[in-house]
Design a protein around this motif. Structure first.
Motif, PDB file in Angstrom:
ATOM      1  N   ASP A 141      -0.090  -4.434   8.418  1.00 15.11           N
ATOM      2  CA  ASP A 141       0.889  -3.405   8.633  1.00 15.11           C
ATOM      3  C   ASP A 141       0.805  -2.318   7.813  1.00 15.11           C
ATOM      4  OD1 ASP A 141       2.691  -4.431  10.583  1.00 15.11           O
ATOM      5  OD2 ASP A 141       3.726  -5.885   8.916  1.00 15.11           O
ATOM      6  N   VAL A 142       1.492  -0.983   8.247  1.00 13.70           N
ATOM      7  CA  VAL A 142       1.017   0.341   7.620  1.00 13.70           C
ATOM      8  C   VAL A 142       1.354   0.387   6.153  1.00 13.70           C
ATOM      9  CG1 VAL A 142       0.855   2.111   9.456  1.00 13.70           C
ATOM     10  CG2 VAL A 142       3.049   1.388   8.537  1.00 13.70           C
ATOM     11  N   SER A 143       2.613  -0.282   5.735  1.00 17.48           N
ATOM     12  CA  SER A 143       2.819  -0.387   4.371  1.00 17.48           C
ATOM     13  C   SER A 143       2.085  -1.344   3.591  1.00 17.48           C
ATOM     14  CB  SER A 143       4.351  -0.664   4.191  1.00 17.48           C
ATOM     15  OG  SER A 143       4.600  -2.101   4.960  1.00 17.48           O
ATOM     16  N   THR A 144       1.587  -2.282   4.243  1.00 20.27           N
ATOM     17  CA  THR A 144       0.935  -3.213   3.496  1.00 20.27           C
ATOM     18  C   THR A 144      -0.858  -2.588   3.544  1.00 20.27           C
ATOM     19  OG1 THR A 144       2.019  -5.035   4.719  1.00 20.27           O
ATOM     20  CG2 THR A 144       0.097  -5.780   3.365  1.00 20.27           C
ATOM     21  N   GLN A 145      -1.013  -1.837   4.278  1.00 14.71           N
ATOM     22  CA  GLN A 145      -2.147  -1.113   4.150  1.00 14.71           C
ATOM     23  C   GLN A 145      -2.321  -0.240   2.757  1.00 14.71           C
ATOM     24  OE1 GLN A 145      -4.665   1.002   7.316  1.00 14.71           O
ATOM     25  NE2 GLN A 145      -3.303   2.741   6.703  1.00 14.71           N
ATOM     26  N   ALA A 146      -1.094   0.518   2.740  1.00 15.61           N
ATOM     27  CA  ALA A 146      -0.795   1.459   1.585  1.00 15.61           C
ATOM     28  C   ALA A 146      -1.007   0.576   0.115  1.00 15.61           C
ATOM     29  CB  ALA A 146       0.226   2.004   1.423  1.00 15.61           C
ATOM     30  N   GLU A 147      -0.480  -0.859   0.087  1.00 16.35           N
ATOM     31  CA  GLU A 147      -0.361  -1.477  -1.029  1.00 16.35           C
ATOM     32  C   GLU A 147      -2.076  -1.796  -1.336  1.00 16.35           C
ATOM     33  OE1 GLU A 147       1.977  -4.928  -1.417  1.00 16.35           O
ATOM     34  OE2 GLU A 147       3.785  -3.640  -0.670  1.00 16.35           O
TER      35      GLU A 147
ATOM     36  N   LEU B 138      -8.093   1.378  -4.836  1.00 12.54           N
ATOM     37  CA  LEU B 138      -8.309   2.707  -5.470  1.00 12.54           C
ATOM     38  C   LEU B 138      -8.153   2.384  -7.354  1.00 12.54           C
ATOM     39  CD1 LEU B 138      -6.480   5.230  -3.338  1.00 12.54           C
ATOM     40  CD2 LEU B 138      -9.009   4.830  -3.525  1.00 12.54           C
ATOM     41  N   GLU B 139      -7.316   1.691  -7.461  1.00 11.33           N
ATOM     42  CA  GLU B 139      -6.957   1.202  -9.009  1.00 11.33           C
ATOM     43  C   GLU B 139      -8.193   0.516  -9.642  1.00 11.33           C
ATOM     44  OE1 GLU B 139      -2.847   0.046  -9.750  1.00 11.33           O
ATOM     45  OE2 GLU B 139      -3.691  -1.135 -11.730  1.00 11.33           O
TER      46      GLU B 139
ATOM     47  N   ARG C 131     -11.365   2.696 -10.241  1.00  5.53           N
ATOM     48  CA  ARG C 131     -11.025   3.491 -11.290  1.00  5.53           C
ATOM     49  C   ARG C 131     -11.408   2.675 -12.641  1.00  5.53           C
ATOM     50  NH1 ARG C 131      -6.393   6.073  -9.473  1.00  5.53           N
ATOM     51  NH2 ARG C 131      -5.384   4.447 -10.542  1.00  5.53           N
TER      52      ARG C 131
ATOM     53  N   LEU D 269      -7.602   7.575   7.175  1.00  2.27           N
ATOM     54  CA  LEU D 269      -7.646   6.963   6.087  1.00  2.27           C
ATOM     55  C   LEU D 269      -9.050   7.105   5.171  1.00  2.27           C
ATOM     56  CD1 LEU D 269      -6.575   4.358   4.770  1.00  2.27           C
ATOM     57  CD2 LEU D 269      -7.904   2.954   6.130  1.00  2.27           C
TER      58      LEU D 269
ATOM     59  N   ALA E 243     -10.614  10.068   5.286  1.00  2.67           N
ATOM     60  CA  ALA E 243     -10.359  11.458   4.241  1.00  2.67           C
ATOM     61  C   ALA E 243      -9.368  11.224   3.226  1.00  2.67           C
ATOM     62  CB  ALA E 243      -9.918  12.236   5.340  1.00  2.67           C
ATOM     63  N   ALA E 244      -8.454  10.227   3.408  1.00  3.79           N
ATOM     64  CA  ALA E 244      -7.415  10.268   2.187  1.00  3.79           C
ATOM     65  C   ALA E 244      -7.941   9.334   0.968  1.00  3.79           C
ATOM     66  CB  ALA E 244      -6.072   9.529   2.786  1.00  3.79           C
TER      67      ALA E 244
ATOM     68  N   MET F 232      -4.665  -0.562  -0.264  1.00  2.00           N
ATOM     69  CA  MET F 232      -5.466   0.757  -0.576  1.00  2.00           C
ATOM     70  C   MET F 232      -5.216   0.888  -2.087  1.00  2.00           C
ATOM     71  SD  MET F 232      -7.379   1.293   1.805  1.00  2.00           S
ATOM     72  CE  MET F 232      -8.472   2.556   0.859  1.00  2.00           C
ATOM     73  N   ALA F 233      -3.809   1.019  -2.547  1.00  2.00           N
ATOM     74  CA  ALA F 233      -3.722   1.298  -3.782  1.00  2.00           C
ATOM     75  C   ALA F 233      -4.461   0.611  -4.950  1.00  2.00           C
ATOM     76  CB  ALA F 233      -2.029   1.198  -4.021  1.00  2.00           C
TER      77      ALA F 233
END
Lengths: 331, 287
Positions: free
Chosen positions: A184-190, A196-197, A200, A215, A217-218, A192-193
């Protein structure tokens, strides 16, 4: 920055209907430590095969030629224990569908600690490490989760478990093949977060494969656009999005339905091709509204143009023109 | 295309639709829990209009589609198509057939919904034989007309599904759904699995078909940009409830419900901050 992974002139052939056919041709790119490189393309573009060639996990009968160097060693020449060590310690892998890659009848703890126990860690230490890894991907109840089965988890939770397992041996490079496409889109955001972490904190290099240009590009530093088994454009993510160099990249960006305004989509006629189906000359020429006779002669090389690299003989004269909305083609 | 609502007569009217699934427990049913998949859903679809159902997994959007098409039986509520109410009880074969001419559905993956041994023309012919009494000449003409409408030629008409690309297979699925001449077409993530360049072709095709035939759409999708392109009204669903509804353009531009805003924020773009979105999502306890 020194390159962690250097792919030079990679060629891959696979058996298709009993005959060996070309799948990838002259694929060259490098990834630096801590860098996220996107590989973007449609079906048959060869993005997944590129990752599988890097992991030396081509389907049976597949052949790779060219050069893949990882931290100085020649990946295509590795054999036996060296190859196992390379896969286990240098690479982590995350795929689109975690359910297809995690044994449904084994407990999650077994899955996460498998590579640690293979490397000789005692079970107790491996379990402790697994609990720590799970906390890094946002699953705080690690002790209980180790005893659970895959069917007890949601898709998003299972994808986190997969990432935790991929990180077990502290790899330098993560191969992430459409890791959020089935979510799901909101799970995708999680997810990816988390990626990304981790990038780093561990200076992890990531090869991020996706069909989703927005996605890529972001989230990526640089992006390679692939079409029919070749790279047609490489640029910094922000530049690629704002000023694409290849007509295919522009057309792909323009064909995506717009959320802010209702208007007829600018479809690209025809369908994406595999390398062995592509005509001589530029593979995209049959679908390209800027194609001229010269485009059909030779396959264009990837060459530096402006801030990036592009495989299009008309790149300079088309600069900007490909982003116009006139003359939309419709399939 | 303009964004005004098509001022047609109501073709589909749904009131107070509810469905609870009973899951888990032992084989004797002890310890079962009821999950309310759809709660008290109402909508009114005008002839030639298009309504989007958006939401994530577990929102109830697909269950709603399955209830409308008759693949699930509702616990409560009424479904009225062209003024005629669907009874909840058992239905005869001929009634089922008549219902098939009212609503048809197109699924996400055409490969699993097409018969692998049947050519494209045979597949469309099967639907025509089932629903209409036409002679073979009339059927041939209708097959040709339907395939032309979805942009398939003679070569594709003779091909088997495995000889076609994903986009072509989805065109076949659309042609088969249209063969029953339905008043309502339910598109359940019908363009989600397609390549971006092909998705645009199919979206344009669907727009053309609606204009030409005045068929009405229910568009089930997780993709808000797709919904923007082919619907006039949108219902946002979350855990079985409709949490927000409105004219598609203004709903996406000025969302009122935090869940709708969260869905919009989750769409990747330059300057996207997934860390912030997931932190906010946890804070708002939206799942």
């Amino acid at each position: 920055m020194t390159a962690l992974l250097d792919v030079h002139d990679l060629q891959v052939h696979l058996p298709v209907d009993g005959k060996l056919k070309p799948i990838l041709s002259s694929v060259s790119f490098s990834i630096a430590e801590g860098e996220t490189l996107g590989l973007v393309g449609e079906s048959g573009s060869g993005k997944s095969m590129t990752a599988r060639a890097i992991a030396r996990l081509l389907p049976p009968g597949g052949e790779a030629a060219g050069e893949i160097r990882f931290g100085g060693s020649d990946v295509l020449a590795l054999g036996g224990s060296e190859l196992r060590a390379y896969r286990a310690r240098s690479l982590g892998m995350v795929f689109q569908d975690p359910r297809a890659h995690i044994n449904p009848v084994r407990r999650l703890g077994d899955f996460i600690t498998e590579s640690l126990r293979d490397a000789g860690q005692p079970t107790e230490a491996a379990n402790e490490r697994a609990i720590h890894l799970l906390s890094e991907v946002g699953l705080t109840d690690g002790g209980r989760l180790l005893g659970q089965f895959p069917h007890e988890m949601s898709g998003g939770m299972l994808q986190r478990v997969m990432i935790a397992a991929a990180l077990a041996n502290e790899p330098k490079l993560l191969l992430a093949d459409e890791p959020t496409t089935a979510l799901d889109v909101s799970t995708q955001a999680e997810i990816m977060a988390i990626l990304l972490e981790l990038r780093r904190e561990h200076r992890l290099a990531v090869l991020f494969i996706t069909h989703d240009l927005e996605l890529a590009a972001a989230t990526c530093d640089r992006v390679c656009v692939m079409y029919a088994g070749t790279i047609v454009e490489i640029q910094d993510a922000s530049a690629l999005f704002g000023a694409p160099l290849h007509p295919y990249t522009s057309a792909l960006l323009a064909s995506r339905p717009d959320i802010s305004v209702r208007q007829r989509a600018q479809a690209i006629p025809g369908r994406p091709l595999s390398l062995f189906e592509a005509p001589p000359g530029c593979s995209f020429a049959p679908r390209c509204r800027f194609a001229v006779e010269d485009c059909l002669a030779d396959r264009p090389d990837l060459r530096p143009v402006g801030p990036g690299r592009v495989a299009c003989i008309r790149a300079e004269e088309l600069d900007g023109a490909t982003r116009g909305s006139e003359g939309s083609a419709d399939g | 295309m303009d964004e005004t609502l098509v001022a047609g007569a109501t073709i589909l009217e749904v009131e107070g639709l509810s469905k609870t699934f009973h899951v888990g427990g032992t084989w004797r049913g002890r310890g079962r829990v009821g999950v309310e998949a759809v709660r008290n859903l109402s909508l009114r679809l005008p002839q030639g209009g298009s309504i989007g159902l958006v939401g994530e997994s577990g929102s109830g959007k697909t269950t709603t589609a399955r209830l409308l098409v008759g693949l699930e039986r509702p616990d409560a509520g009424t479904i009225r198509i062209a003024g005629r109410e669907r009874s909840l009880g058992k239905v005869s074969a001929s009634e089922r057939r008549r219902r098939g001419r009212e609503i048809q559905m197109v699924f996400q993956d055409p490969y699993t919904s097409l018969d692998p041994r049947q050519s494209v023309a045979e597949g469309v012919d099967e639907v025509l034989r089932f629903h209409f009494s036409l002679d073979s000449r009339e059927r041939r003409a209708r097959i040709e007309e339907l395939l032309e409408q979805v942009g398939l030629g003679e070569r594709e008409a003779r091909a088997l599904p495995r000889g076609l690309s994903g986009g072509q297979r989805q065109r076949v699925a659309i042609a088969r759904a249209l063969a029953a001449a339905p008043s309502v077409l339910i598109l359940d993530e019908a363009v989600s699995a397609l390549d971006v360049s092909i998705q645009a072709q199919i979206l344009n095709l669907l727009g053309d078909i609606r204009e030409q035939t005045q068929v009405s759409f229910i568009v089930v999708s997780h993709d808000l940009a797709v919904v923007r392109q082919i619907t006039e009204e949108t219902l946002v669903m979350y855990k079985g409830d409709v949490v927000e509804r409105g004219e598609t353009g203004s709903l996406l531009e000025q969302p009122n419900h935090p869940y709708t805003r969260m869905l919009l924020d989750s769409i990747p773009r330059i300057g996207w901050e997934p860390e912030r979105i997931s932190a906010e999502r946890r804070a708002a306890d939206l799942g």
